[in-house]
Enzyme design. Structure first.
Site, PDB file in Angstrom:
ATOM      1  N   THR A 296      -2.018 -33.373 -11.964  1.00 38.46           N
ATOM      2  CA  THR A 296      -3.129 -32.866 -12.756  1.00 38.46           C
ATOM      3  C   THR A 296      -2.694 -32.796 -14.215  1.00 38.46           C
ATOM      4  O   THR A 296      -1.781 -32.040 -14.566  1.00 38.46           O
ATOM      5  CB  THR A 296      -3.540 -31.471 -12.263  1.00 38.46           C
ATOM      6  OG1 THR A 296      -3.881 -31.553 -10.882  1.00 38.46           O
ATOM      7  CG2 THR A 296      -4.730 -30.955 -13.047  1.00 38.46           C
TER       8      THR A 296
ATOM      9  N   CYS B 289      -2.718 -24.366  -8.728  1.00 35.23           N
ATOM     10  CA  CYS B 289      -3.777 -25.173  -9.342  1.00 35.23           C
ATOM     11  C   CYS B 289      -4.806 -24.375 -10.126  1.00 35.23           C
ATOM     12  O   CYS B 289      -5.035 -24.647 -11.309  1.00 35.23           O
ATOM     13  CB  CYS B 289      -4.486 -25.993  -8.259  1.00 35.23           C
ATOM     14  SG  CYS B 289      -3.439 -27.227  -7.458  1.00 35.23           S
TER      15      CYS B 289
ATOM     16  N   PHE C 219     -16.226 -20.811  -0.687  1.00 39.69           N
ATOM     17  CA  PHE C 219     -15.575 -20.083  -1.781  1.00 39.69           C
ATOM     18  C   PHE C 219     -16.354 -18.843  -2.182  1.00 39.69           C
ATOM     19  O   PHE C 219     -16.423 -18.488  -3.342  1.00 39.69           O
ATOM     20  CB  PHE C 219     -15.357 -21.006  -2.985  1.00 39.69           C
ATOM     21  CG  PHE C 219     -14.216 -21.965  -2.799  1.00 39.69           C
ATOM     22  CD1 PHE C 219     -12.964 -21.695  -3.315  1.00 39.69           C
ATOM     23  CD2 PHE C 219     -14.393 -23.133  -2.074  1.00 39.69           C
ATOM     24  CE1 PHE C 219     -11.906 -22.555  -3.115  1.00 39.69           C
ATOM     25  CE2 PHE C 219     -13.346 -23.999  -1.872  1.00 39.69           C
ATOM     26  CZ  PHE C 219     -12.092 -23.718  -2.393  1.00 39.69           C
TER      27      PHE C 219
ATOM     28  N   ASN D 216       5.103 -31.724 -10.897  1.00 45.22           N
ATOM     29  CA  ASN D 216       4.462 -30.463 -11.236  1.00 45.22           C
ATOM     30  C   ASN D 216       4.116 -30.399 -12.724  1.00 45.22           C
ATOM     31  O   ASN D 216       4.903 -30.820 -13.577  1.00 45.22           O
ATOM     32  CB  ASN D 216       5.383 -29.302 -10.861  1.00 45.22           C
ATOM     33  CG  ASN D 216       4.676 -27.962 -10.914  1.00 45.22           C
ATOM     34  OD1 ASN D 216       3.457 -27.886 -10.763  1.00 45.22           O
ATOM     35  ND2 ASN D 216       5.429 -26.900 -11.118  1.00 45.22           N
TER      36      ASN D 216
END
EC number: 1.1.1.22
Length: 652
Positions: free
Chosen positions: A230, A374, A363, A189
């Site tokens: 990420t 995220c 979306f 994470n």
């Protein structure tokens, strides 16, 4: 049976993957390499031909280690193992309790299809015959001959996949598993930094840096290190500097392979990805390493969807992708405020502009704002990157995406309070949904938590919570953390919040029901059956039209090969014995308690929709429903005597 945690994988069961890692001093990087900051990820190489540990010649990928057993590492490793039975895939984590749950029948996370894939790869399958006709459900079509035809096809193609040995292992022995691996994937994470320089925007690299240090210390010379987390652009340079200090003269390649998983559809996203991005140094060694990792994916991902880039492009692509998606959600949510003020309907607006091929319909569903681990942190990371490079206007532009998201959530809560005469004292408010989106138990950055905080300030009589995926014990543990914001929140501790396992008990005597998560169970329109399709909608496992499908099962294809059919319903008796859970397993506590049984993971569909007439009959008058996800047909609710206030609608 499952492999013991530290069991050595049977070398005779390993088949060459047909790809190789950097193998020579000329091809590989070493600890003295420097990343050229001004270039596109190129580097210079200095080697030591006398290093006895330097791999020579091509070698197959036999072991992959994924560090991090969370929402990214667990599903990713499971699918890689399932699709590559010749490779031993080990998932390691220092959280022993989490590892115990991965090695049990109650996995620590919920994703449709995940339990089935873990079951096959972790426990193995014995050679099993075709299911007898008598074992089929009543009224099921006779497809035994088709299955036999595919078995004949398998024999002609030399496919022998009716049985397999376990090749997915979960372990807490981090250093040993790293040492044994050819590829080490870092999937931990990386939240937003909350203190110090860059607080509120910069990425907190504490966990990633600690894991990277362990990988650099223990990785076998010649291994490939893969960034799956990420991370900010230029993270590969940080890893390379670690190598220069800790392992001078040894050879590693660093790749960026960002994940693009959406909670609730993670298995679908892994099996049918839009793209797989692999970033590497632009040297021959870097390209070879990228090809090696691409070989792991090529078993089930079309080569056209595997994109290789320089490493900086790959690192930045993930931040930009999530920021773009978050931007679309904030944009349509901003329009929903205009719709409420003018009488326009947001769903009609979304449908209209979504038909424009230049825009598309994805979306564009308005709601109470995005959540999850995220979008917010990746947008803020992009903001911090822009501001640190002196691009203040760029940073301000993207920061507004987060601001609009918070505005939308607060606007919804204010609407609830206003409609209830600006007071919640003595009133019961029910939240349907707690996870940040449907078909997941992920509650990170869930809008529900912020809504609860605001409602608690109004001193309500009770805040009831029901979520069909989240374990009540997990929700309660998170609610207890709100003590830092004031007095205890949970009813058991003297507060107002109570978590229910039954939706009707949660809604009984409520003054208002808030739909916070778009679970299909909460809709008041009939669910449409999903047709058999080779291009299924998100949330459903992919089916292959050329393959027979046993009723009650989902077929997972490997480029159309019949060898990868998952006949879960019929293969259950041929799976090895599933490990027991630990004594502190929260799902076992729930099953053994007075609450209803946990939803069986391998049986998500069909979903049982709530009986809104029953709910209406037991609500306090006036009956209010606040639709924060635009999933309710207002006219039907009005007929039940329920007043509906919906995002993007002028209201009752």
């Amino acid at each position: 049976m499952s492999l013991p945690v530290d069991h050595e994988f049977d070398s005779e069961a390993i088949i060459s993957a047909g790809s190789s890692v950097p193998t020579s001093t000329e091809q590989s990087l070493n600890g003295t390499d420097r990343l050229d900051v001004a270039s596109s990820g190129t580097r210079t190489t200095v080697g030591d031909d006398n290093d006895p540990d330097t791999p020579v010649g091509p070698r197959p990928i036999r072991n992959i280690c994924c560090v991090g057993a969370g929402y990214v590492g667990g599903p990713t490793a499971a699918v890689i193992a399932f699709k590559n039975p010749q490779i031993r895939v080990t998932v390691v984590d220092k959280d022993e309790r989490r590892i115990r749950r991965w090695n049990s029948r109650h996995l620590p996370i919920y994703e449709p299809g995940l339990a089935e894939i873990v079951r096959i790869a972790r426990d193995g399958v014995r050679n099993h015959p075709s299911p007898p006709a008598s074992s089929k459900p009543d009224g099921a079509p006779h497809i035994l001959n088709e299955h036999e035809a595919h078995k004949a096809h398998n024999r002609q193609e030399g496919i022998t996949a009716s049985s397999r040995v376990p090749n997915l292992v979960f372990s807490a022995n981090v250093s040993k598993c790293i040492r044994q691996s050819d590829i080490v994937i870092i999937a931990v994470n990386t939240p937003t930094k909350m203190r110090g320089s860059g607080a509120g925007s910069a990425t907190d690299m504490t966990a990633f840096e600690a894991v990277a240090a362990d990988v650099v210390q223990h990785a076998r010379n010649g291994s490939i290190i893969v960034e799956k987390s990420t991370v900010p652009c230029k993270t590969a340079q940080m890893i390379q500097e670690m190598i220069a200090v800790r392992r001078p003269g040894e050879h590693f390649e660093i790749l960026s392979n960002p994940e693009f998983l959406a909670a609730g559809t993670a298995i679908h996203d892994l099996l049918r990805p839009d793209r797989v991005i692999i970033g590497s140094a632009t040297t021959e060694a870097g390209k070879t390493a990228a090809e090696t990792l691409a070989g792991v994916y090529s078993g089930w991902v079309d080569e056209a969807r595997i994109i290789t880039t320089n490493i900086w492009s790959s690192e930045l692509a993930k931040l930009v992708a999530n920021s773009m998606l978050a931007q679309r959600l904030s944009s349509i949510n901003s329009i929903s405020a205009l719709c409420e003020a003018t009488g326009a309907e947001i769903n009609e607006i979304s449908a209209s502009i979504g038909m424009d091929s230049r825009v598309g319909d994805k979306f564009l569903r308005a709601g109470i704002g995005f959540g999850g681990s995220c979008f917010k942190k990746d947008v803020l990371s992009l903001v911090y990157l822009a501001e640190s490079l002196g691009l203040k206007e760029v940073g301000a532009y993207w920061r507004q995406v987060v601001t609009m998201n918070e505005y939308q959530r607060n606007r919804f809560t204010s609407r609830v309070i206003k409609c209830l005469n600006n007071t919640l004292v003595g009133k019961k408010i029910t939240l349907l949904g707690y996870a940040f989106k449907k078909n997941t138990s992920d509650t990170r950055e869930a809008p529900a938590l912020e809504i609860i905080k605001t409602l608690l300030d109004e001193n309500p009589g009770e805040i009831a919570i029901f979520d069909p995926c989240c374990n009540p014990y997990v929700i309660e543990s998170e609610i207890r953390q709100l003590r830092g914001y004031g007095p205890p929140a949970l009813r058991d501790d003297g507060g107002a919040v109570k978590v229910y396992s039954d939706v009707y008990e949660a809604c009984a005597s409520s003054n208002a029901v808030l739909i916070v998560t778009e679970f299909d169970e909460f809709r008041n329109t009939e669910l449409v059956a999903v047709p058999h399709s080779s291009n299924p909608p998100p949330g459903h496992l992919p089916l292959n039209q050329d393959m027979p499908e046993f009723p009650g099962t989902e077929a997972i294809s490997r480029k159309g090969s019949a060898s990868d059919l998952l006949y879960v319903a019929y293969a259950e008796k041929d799976l090895e014995i599933e490990p027991n859970c630990a004594v502190d397993c929260p799902d076992c506590q729930r099953e053994n308690g007075s609450e209803v049984t946990v939803r069986k993971l391998s049986n998500n569909l069909p979903k049982n929709q709530v009986d809104w007439e029953r709910i209406s009959n037991n609500m306090e008058t006036p009956k209010w429903l606040f639709d924060g996800r635009c999933i309710i047909e207002i006219k039907k609710m009005t007929q039940l005597g329920i007043r509906v206030e919906s995002i993007g609608s002028a209201g009752f």
